[in-house]
Design an enzyme around this catalytic site. Structure first.
Site, PDB file in Angstrom:
ATOM      1  N   LYS A 202      56.297  64.804  38.172  1.00  0.00           N
ATOM      2  CA  LYS A 202      55.747  66.156  38.037  1.00  0.00           C
ATOM      3  C   LYS A 202      56.743  67.229  38.480  1.00  0.00           C
ATOM      4  CE  LYS A 202      50.949  65.070  37.595  1.00  0.00           C
ATOM      5  NZ  LYS A 202      49.606  64.976  38.163  1.00  0.00           N
ATOM      6  N   ARG A 236      49.191  56.724  40.371  1.00  0.00           N
ATOM      7  CA  ARG A 236      49.320  56.778  38.913  1.00  0.00           C
ATOM      8  C   ARG A 236      50.773  57.110  38.594  1.00  0.00           C
ATOM      9  NH1 ARG A 236      49.224  60.595  34.942  1.00  0.00           N
ATOM     10  NH2 ARG A 236      48.118  60.052  33.032  1.00  0.00           N
TER      11      ARG A 236
HETATM   12  N1  HH2 Z   1      48.075  63.702  35.845  1.00  0.00           N
HETATM   13  C1  HH2 Z   1      48.253  63.783  34.507  1.00  0.00           C
HETATM   14  C2  HH2 Z   1      47.293  63.264  33.634  1.00  0.00           C
HETATM   15  N2  HH2 Z   1      46.189  62.652  34.096  1.00  0.00           N
HETATM   16  N3  HH2 Z   1      44.891  61.898  35.906  1.00  0.00           N
HETATM   17  C3  HH2 Z   1      44.685  61.798  37.223  1.00  0.00           C
HETATM   18  N4  HH2 Z   1      43.600  61.183  37.700  1.00  0.00           N
HETATM   19  N5  HH2 Z   1      45.589  62.315  38.129  1.00  0.00           N
HETATM   20  C4  HH2 Z   1      46.705  62.953  37.739  1.00  0.00           C
HETATM   21  O1  HH2 Z   1      47.477  63.441  38.603  1.00  0.00           O
HETATM   22  C5  HH2 Z   1      46.954  63.085  36.331  1.00  0.00           C
HETATM   23  C6  HH2 Z   1      46.002  62.537  35.433  1.00  0.00           C
HETATM   24  C7  HH2 Z   1      49.475  64.438  33.972  1.00  0.00           C
HETATM   25  O2  HH2 Z   1      50.491  63.489  33.736  1.00  0.00           O
HETATM   26  P1  HH2 Z   1      50.834  62.800  32.332  1.00  0.00           P
HETATM   27  O3  HH2 Z   1      49.721  61.927  31.863  1.00  0.00           O
HETATM   28  O4  HH2 Z   1      52.135  62.118  32.447  1.00  0.00           O
HETATM   29  O5  HH2 Z   1      51.063  63.982  31.316  1.00  0.00           O
HETATM   30  P2  HH2 Z   1      50.164  64.667  30.209  1.00  0.00           P
HETATM   31  O6  HH2 Z   1      48.940  65.206  30.849  1.00  0.00           O
HETATM   32  O7  HH2 Z   1      51.070  65.740  29.661  1.00  0.00           O
HETATM   33  O8  HH2 Z   1      49.816  63.627  29.183  1.00  0.00           O
END
Ligand code: HH2
Length: 261
Positions: A202, A236
């Site tokens: 992040k 995660r």
């Molecule tokens: N962060 C993201 C997405 N889902 N779910 C939970 N529970 N906690 C988190 O911190 C979280 C999440 C963002 O990361 P990422 O999936 O890599 O990116 P994107 O939302 O752009 O798909």
């Protein structure tokens, strides 16, 4: 928890696993590297991300979820009750909802099953959340919100042991807010539900370490380690293998009876 984004626009891996075979190959890699859960997402929640229709989200995730659910613990990262119902029918182990089951119908969709749920805190919506996040006391406010959502989930019939809470790093939070939440993750744990932490790759890590997106592995591993050390039950992450190694070292230090002989 290994992250598998089947999206064209996720902030760090968008477009890489849209193809079913590429997604399944990545799933296998994450499992081989030691993931205990795979979190499959079909809608990016990065700041400013556009909304995706139910049909498009299902078209993206179903090939992967259908192939894996029932053979491995799969979590689905979604806020839409229609998507939840479809994947719960396929036997997924967890719904990971960045809206904490606030969309009408989602509490009921999960309550009808035995699946676990991750309730995450977000201030605002993905479109607006990073514009001007404001809190008087971020740790208390995030904790109060999550406790309220966990109680709502329990009132809807979701048993306490099926619930995980997540402060939502980067979701409507400044660097100072994120750091306060990480420093005091123990206060969130003390609310009584297991905590999930998602800091992997992040921008907060990029800002602190001075690293671009492709170069945040070391910072991500350090953040995962600190989160677990402060009480996170699940982290995660995109990079399962390196995180797993670091967590094994942490475990060996925390457990005086640890032995590999
Ligand atoms: N962060 C993201 C997405 N889902 N779910 C939970 N529970 N906690 C988190 O911190 C979280 C999440 C963002 O990361 P990422 O999936 O890599 O990116 P994107 O939302 O752009 O798909």
């Amino acid at each position: 928890m290994g992250v598998l984004n089947v999206t064209p626009d996720s902030f760090s891996d968008g477009g890489r696993f849209l193809d079913r075979d590429a997604a399944l190959e990545q799933a296998r890699r994450l499992i081989d590297e030691g993931a205990d859960i795979l979190d499959v997402g079909g809608e990016s929640t990065r700041p400013g991300a556009p909304e995706v229709s139910v049909a498009d989200e299902l078209r993206r995730i179903l090939p992967v979820v259908g192939a894996l659910a029932g053979t491995f613990p799969v979590s689905v990262d979604t806020s839409k009750p229609d998507v939840m119902r479809e994947v719960l029918n396929l036997g997924v182990a967890m719904i990971n909802d960045v809206m904490a089951l606030r969309a009408p119908g989602s509490l009921e969709a999960v309550a009808l099953t035995d699946a676990a749920v991750c309730l995450m805190h977000m201030q605002g919506t993905p479109r607006t959340m990073q514009q001007n996040p404001v809190y008087d006391d971020v740790v208390t406010e995030v904790g109060d919100f999550l406790e309220g959502r966990a109680q709502a989930a329990q009132a809807a019939g979701i048993r306490q042991e099926r619930i995980v809470i997540d402060p939502g790093f980067g979701f409507g939070k400044t660097t100072a807010h994120n750091l306060s939440l990480l420093r005091q993750l123990g206060a969130l744990r003390a609310r009584g539900w297991p905590v999930l932490a998602g800091l992997s790759r992040k921008s907060i890590l990029g800002k602190i370490a001075g690293r671009h997106l492709g170069d945040r592995l070391h910072a991500s591993v350090a953040a995962a380690l600190l989160a677990v050390e402060r009480g996170a039950a699940i982290v995660r992450v995109h990079d399962v293998g390196p995180t797993r190694d670091a967590l094994q070292i942490l475990r060996s230090v925390l457990d005086d009876r640890f032995s590999i002989e």
